[in-house]
Enzyme design. Structure first.
Site, PDB file in Angstrom:
ATOM      1  N   CYS A  51      12.446  -5.331 -30.276  1.00 25.05           N
ATOM      2  CA  CYS A  51      11.981  -4.741 -29.033  1.00 25.05           C
ATOM      3  C   CYS A  51      12.418  -3.290 -28.803  1.00 25.05           C
ATOM      4  CB  CYS A  51      12.444  -5.621 -27.878  1.00 25.05           C
ATOM      5  SG  CYS A  51      11.602  -5.300 -26.338  1.00 25.05           S
ATOM      6  N   HIS A 101      13.687  -2.066 -21.390  1.00 28.90           N
ATOM      7  CA  HIS A 101      14.498  -2.505 -22.534  1.00 28.90           C
ATOM      8  C   HIS A 101      14.812  -1.350 -23.485  1.00 28.90           C
ATOM      9  CE1 HIS A 101      15.446  -6.088 -25.446  1.00 28.90           C
ATOM     10  NE2 HIS A 101      16.490  -5.319 -25.190  1.00 28.90           N
TER      11      HIS A 101
END
Length: 250
Positions: A51, A101
């Site tokens: 991610c 993130h």
């Protein structure tokens, strides 16, 4: 010639075959419309299978070996050049709504992270957060997937504004806490695998929140007369559901 507005819509961990236009068993009418009216590629590749590095590449235009956030748990340096910063210089308003993130769930003195507990659930901090962050002048963030304990930030503020003052009860607890309305047994992604289901009302799901808040930003910008760049960053399908390869797990 007026500068074009830019709306970037992303889903998280969605395989390119997980579309109704590819598999009629799947119901994705809005994505199918984008496919019909735009361009669809079946040979596009992420710069990283995990991610943070991949998301950092989206806003920096650099490979993970260059921007520094080479894996999950490694923070993207806050002074790295980003597309948002370049667009601000070009006269744009910039915003990120949804999942970021860019920073890890563990904060250390050497690498402080605002995407870590207890900051994630410090709603006073997020109510007062108004600085430009990674080239985004306006941010509204949510870090969790499903009922993960990483819930908080602007999403939790929105839940309270919509009457769910006991929102913590619907999500997995932090160590030492309890949650009565969250699934009691969950897998590593926070999804319930037994007979109990998540009791959070559908209209309070973070997918709904991301869409609603993105539309609110678009309405605001329509009246401003200033070009904008909005990253509308949806969290799902993410855990297993967006994958087609059995055993693929990131």
């Amino acid at each position: 010639m007026p500068k074009p507005n830019i709306l970037l819509i992303t889903t998280d961990q969605q395989h390119f075959e997980a579309l109704g236009v590819h598999d009629p068993k799947l119901k994705t009418p809005n994505l199918d419309r984008l496919c019909r009216e735009g361009s669809r590629f079946d040979r596009a590749y992420c710069p990283s299978p995990v991610c943070t590095p991949s998301r950092a590449s989206i806003i920096t235009g650099q490979y993970p070996s260059h921007h520094g956030a080479w894996t999950i748990g490694v923070k993207l340096p806050e002074d790295v050049p980003t597309v948002g910063a370049a667009l601000i210089e070009a006269g744009y308003s910039t915003a990120l709504i949804g999942k970021a993130h860019f920073q890890p769930l563990a904060s250390t003195a050497e690498s402080p992270s605002i995407e870590a507990q207890p900051t994630l659930r410090d709603l006073d901090f997020w109510r007062g957060f108004n600085q430009t962050w990674y080239g985004f002048e306006h941010v509204e963030l949510a870090r969790n997937h499903a009922d993960e304990s990483h819930v908080g930030q602007h999403y939790a503020i929105w839940l309270e504004e919509h009457g769910l003052t006991d929102w913590k009860e619907y999500f997995q607890p932090l160590p030492g806490d309890s949650a009565s309305k969250a699934p009691k047994r969950a897998d590593r992604y926070g999804y319930c695998r037994d007979e109990r289901s998540w009791q959070l009302p559908q209209e309070l799901h973070y997918t709904y929140w991301t869409g609603e808040r993105s539309l609110a930003y678009l309405d605001q910008q329509a009246d401003s007369g200033k070009p904008f760049f909005l990253w509308s960053s949806f969290h799902d399908p993410h855990p297993l559901y967006g994958q087609r390869t059995v055993g693929f797990d990131v």
